[in-house]
Motif scaffolding. Structure first.
Motif, short mmCIF file in Angstrom:
data_model
loop_
_atom_site.label_atom_id
_atom_site.label_comp_id
_atom_site.label_asym_id
_atom_site.label_seq_id
_atom_site.Cartn_x
_atom_site.Cartn_y
_atom_site.Cartn_z
N LYS A 28 89.83 89.44 92.15
CA LYS A 28 90.55 89.51 90.88
C LYS A 28 90.86 90.98 90.58
CE LYS A 28 87.27 87.50 88.66
NZ LYS A 28 86.47 86.91 87.55
N SER B 89 85.42 90.54 91.56
CA SER B 89 86.29 91.52 90.91
C SER B 89 86.44 92.73 91.81
CB SER B 89 85.70 91.94 89.56
OG SER B 89 85.62 90.83 88.69
N GLU B 90 87.53 93.45 91.64
CA GLU B 90 87.73 94.68 92.42
C GLU B 90 86.55 95.62 92.22
OE1 GLU B 90 91.71 96.20 91.38
OE2 GLU B 90 92.12 96.04 93.53
N TRP C 33 91.81 94.35 95.82
CA TRP C 33 92.64 93.17 95.64
C TRP C 33 93.27 92.73 96.97
CZ3 TRP C 33 98.02 92.61 96.10
CH2 TRP C 33 98.51 91.37 95.63
#
Lengths: 113, 114
Positions: A112, A14-15, A83
């Motif tokens: 993501k 994830s970011e 991202w």
């Protein structure tokens, strides 16, 4: 035969997560070490390189890598991914005895949003 | 800016029809390389030149040939392309001096075989 191993073929984060991509090589002599990045649909770009000196090298876009000679490793790190870091990352090594880059198989990184 | 230039960027050919890809460099590097890269794979070295000294990788098919008429230019000839030769072809250069043999890559030519 000399080889370069990248431990993870696919990584999903994830970011804002921290990133570490592993790279180990098998050659015992002097080496030059590289990380290349390939964004989707684009050509290979050099992210960072180690020739000598400070084993912690800084590259573009906030990436860094640490050369640990005793572990034959050159892991890539980034404290907080974005991202736009979605790409494939290749570790590569040149031995002091020839001109050929020995490539790892690559790690596909998906961030993501 | 000094650079590695590849032409064309995209090449479409027919099965069995010879094709030539070109690479030029303004870096004045002694060593030039041709790589084949397929999707989600690392580049695979086909051959390299140290000046005019040609070095072929053992597993490079005979279908692939190369020419280096001068320091600046290098060509990749695929005599009879098959469907399996569809790939990105990368040209790179380096200097053999010392250990700083960083390779500088061109943008690649994407070959499609119909």
């Amino acid at each position: 035969a000399q080889s370069v191993s990248q431990h993870n073929h696919h990584v999903i984060l994830s970011e804002a997560a921290s990133l570490e991509l592993g790279c180990n090589y098998s050659y015992g002599g002097t080496v030059n070490l590289f990380w290349y990045v390939q964004y989707p649909g684009q050509h290979l770009q050099l992210l960072l390189k180690y020739f000598s000196g400070d084993p912690l090298v800084k590259g573009i876009k906030g990436f860094e890598a640490e050369f640990i000679k005793s572990k034959f490793s050159f892991n890539l790190r980034k404290p907080s991914v974005q991202w736009s870091d979605t790409a494939e990352y290749f570790c590569a090594v040149i031995q002091d005895s020839n001109y050929q880059l020995i490539w790892g198989a690559g790690t596909k990184l998906i961030i993501k949003p | 800016d000094a650079m590695v230039i590849q032409n064309p960027r995209y090449q479409v050919t027919q099965f069995g029809k010879p094709v030539t890809l070109s690479c030029s460099q303004t870096l004045n590097h002694n060593v030039m390389y041709w790589y084949q890269q397929k999707s989600s794979q690392a580049p695979k070295l086909l051959f390299h030149y140290y000046d005019k000294d040609f070095n072929n990788e053992a597993d490079t098919p005979d279908n692939f040939q190369s020419r280096r008429p001068n320091t600046s230019f290098c060509f990749l000839d695929i005599r009879s392309p098959g469907l399996g030769d569809a790939a990105m072809y990368l040209c790179a250069t380096s200097t053999p001096l010392g250990l700083a043999r960083e390779q500088f890559f061109g943008p690649g030519t994407r070959l499609t075989v119909l």
